[in-house]
Enzyme design. Structure first.
Site, mmCIF file in Angstrom:
data_model
loop_
_atom_site.group_PDB
_atom_site.id
_atom_site.type_symbol
_atom_site.label_atom_id
_atom_site.label_comp_id
_atom_site.label_asym_id
_atom_site.label_seq_id
_atom_site.Cartn_x
_atom_site.Cartn_y
_atom_site.Cartn_z
ATOM 1 N N ASN A 9 0.876 -1.178 0.000
ATOM 2 C CA ASN A 9 0.000 0.000 0.000
ATOM 3 C C ASN A 9 0.909 1.223 0.000
ATOM 4 O O ASN A 9 1.448 1.600 1.038
ATOM 5 C CB ASN A 9 -0.890 -0.036 1.253
ATOM 6 C CG ASN A 9 -1.733 1.214 1.396
ATOM 7 O OD1 ASN A 9 -1.816 2.033 0.484
ATOM 8 N ND2 ASN A 9 -2.373 1.363 2.555
ATOM 9 N N LYS A 11 0.192 4.223 -0.380
ATOM 10 C CA LYS A 11 -0.455 5.437 0.151
ATOM 11 C C LYS A 11 -0.149 6.630 -0.759
ATOM 12 O O LYS A 11 0.016 6.443 -1.969
ATOM 13 C CB LYS A 11 -0.031 5.675 1.605
ATOM 14 C CG LYS A 11 -0.274 4.432 2.470
ATOM 15 C CD LYS A 11 -0.150 4.665 3.944
ATOM 16 C CE LYS A 11 -0.394 3.341 4.662
ATOM 17 N NZ LYS A 11 -0.336 3.475 6.113
ATOM 18 N N HIS A 97 -9.732 1.238 4.766
ATOM 19 C CA HIS A 97 -8.470 1.518 5.470
ATOM 20 C C HIS A 97 -8.737 2.508 6.607
ATOM 21 O O HIS A 97 -9.542 3.426 6.459
ATOM 22 C CB HIS A 97 -7.426 2.081 4.499
ATOM 23 C CG HIS A 97 -6.054 2.071 5.092
ATOM 24 N ND1 HIS A 97 -5.646 3.014 6.006
ATOM 25 C CD2 HIS A 97 -5.013 1.216 4.945
ATOM 26 C CE1 HIS A 97 -4.404 2.730 6.385
ATOM 27 N NE2 HIS A 97 -4.005 1.651 5.754
ATOM 28 N N GLU A 99 -7.116 4.925 7.642
ATOM 29 C CA GLU A 99 -6.870 6.336 7.321
ATOM 30 C C GLU A 99 -8.091 6.945 6.627
ATOM 31 O O GLU A 99 -8.397 8.123 6.812
ATOM 32 C CB GLU A 99 -5.607 6.456 6.451
ATOM 33 C CG GLU A 99 -4.348 6.226 7.301
ATOM 34 C CD GLU A 99 -3.178 5.619 6.565
ATOM 35 O OE1 GLU A 99 -3.158 5.640 5.319
ATOM 36 O OE2 GLU A 99 -2.274 5.096 7.255
ATOM 37 N N GLU A 169 -5.617 -4.734 10.509
ATOM 38 C CA GLU A 169 -4.597 -3.708 10.723
ATOM 39 C C GLU A 169 -4.905 -2.960 12.017
ATOM 40 O O GLU A 169 -5.701 -2.001 12.004
ATOM 41 C CB GLU A 169 -4.594 -2.715 9.556
ATOM 42 C CG GLU A 169 -4.310 -3.347 8.213
ATOM 43 C CD GLU A 169 -3.742 -2.330 7.231
ATOM 44 O OE1 GLU A 169 -2.608 -2.549 6.776
ATOM 45 O OE2 GLU A 169 -4.408 -1.328 6.950
ATOM 46 N N GLY A 175 2.139 2.512 10.747
ATOM 47 C CA GLY A 175 3.089 3.613 10.589
ATOM 48 C C GLY A 175 3.790 4.010 11.875
ATOM 49 O O GLY A 175 4.447 5.046 11.935
ATOM 50 N N SER A 215 3.140 -1.822 10.475
ATOM 51 C CA SER A 215 4.584 -1.902 10.760
ATOM 52 C C SER A 215 5.167 -3.279 10.474
ATOM 53 O O SER A 215 6.096 -3.721 11.164
ATOM 54 C CB SER A 215 4.884 -1.463 12.203
ATOM 55 O OG SER A 215 4.492 -0.114 12.381
#
Ligand code: PGA
Length: 259
Positions: A9, A11, A97, A99, A169, A175, A215
């Site tokens: 991904n 991003k 996701h 985010e 996730e 991250g 991560s």
């Protein structure tokens, strides 16, 4: 039986020349890797999808988008439809996701609608779920993830559900450099598979790929991927570096016994 999958991904990273360089690096490196049943999916930004599909045509990886709109077409300025993606040769889209849930307020209902539209047009959803830290600390992580699946995915027919890939996730791991331990990942993945079993039966539960994200890197991938119910990873930061991403792909190739 389910495939191991390593999905990158990217991003909102990389300029066009940088994207071209990384795609070329992966393309060349994958020429000498026998992927077997391991699937590699690159989820690149919209402007680079066509380029990625061109590379993928000749290679062993597949291409996914990072987002898709829930309407078929129309006056939705700035949005991208499932039909557009499919017509470019894109096979998957990340949906749900954290985010997008957080920064774009994407609700369970909206994600459910996106899942339906993606499937209608032949795009496989890579459906993300995962709890935030306070939810884990309060012991609510299983409830949170279960309800994310129930609200946006478990309405599917068995036939459609088979097209979905799930990515667990934990938001606190994305991250941050702090990955879930292999035990934490396994525990949640086993729970997800048990909910799938309850809803869709043993065969579909055994066939569904459940990826870990957060991560995941070249150092921890082997151990994470060796867990019984961890079928690969959705990789953010570490997918931006060709060599590291290749190491993660190679970790997915390893049989359990080789660890
Ligand atoms: P990360 O991101 O690997 O950079 O933690 C994973 C993701 O958000 O898919």
């Amino acid at each position: 039986m389910r495939n191991k999958i390593v999905a990158g991904n990217w991003k909102m990273n990389k300029t066009f020349p940088e994207a071209e360089e990384l795609l070329n690096e992966l393309y060349e490196a994958l020429e000498s890797v026998e992927l077997g049943s391991v699937q590699v999916i690159l989820c690149v930004p919209f402007p680079y999808l066509e380029l990625a599909v061109d590379f993928a045509d000749d290679s062993s990886f597949m291409v996914g988008a990072q987002n898709v709109h829930d309407h078929d077409s129309g006056a939705y300025t700035g949005e991208v439809s499932a039909a557009m993606l499919k017509s470019l040769g894109v096979d998957f889209s990340i949906i749900g996701h954290s985010e997008r849930r957080k920064y774009f307020n994407e609700s369970h209902a909206f994600l459910k609608s996106k899942v339906d539209t993606a499937l209608k047009h032949g795009l496989g959803p890579i459906f993300c779920c995962g709890e935030v830290l306070p939810e884990r600390e309060a012991g609510k992580h299983f409830d949170v993830v279960k309800s994310q699946l129930e609200e946006s995915l478990f309405h599917l027919t068995p036939e459609n559900f088979r097209q979905a890939i799930i990515a667990y996730e934990p938001v606190w791991a994305i991250g941050t450099g702090v990955n879930a331990t292999p035990e934490q990942a396994q525990e949640m993945h086993a729970a997800i598979r048990s909910w799938i079993r309850e809803k869709y039966g043993e065969e579909i539960a055994a066939d569904t790929s459940i990826l870990y994200g957060g991560s995941c890197n070249a150092t921890n991938a082997k151990e994470l991927f060796s867990q019984t119910d961890v079928d690969g990873g959705l990789i953010g930061g570490a997918s931006l570096k060709g060599e590291e991403f290749l190491q993660i792909i190679k970790a997915a190739l390893l049989p359990f016994a080789a660890l």
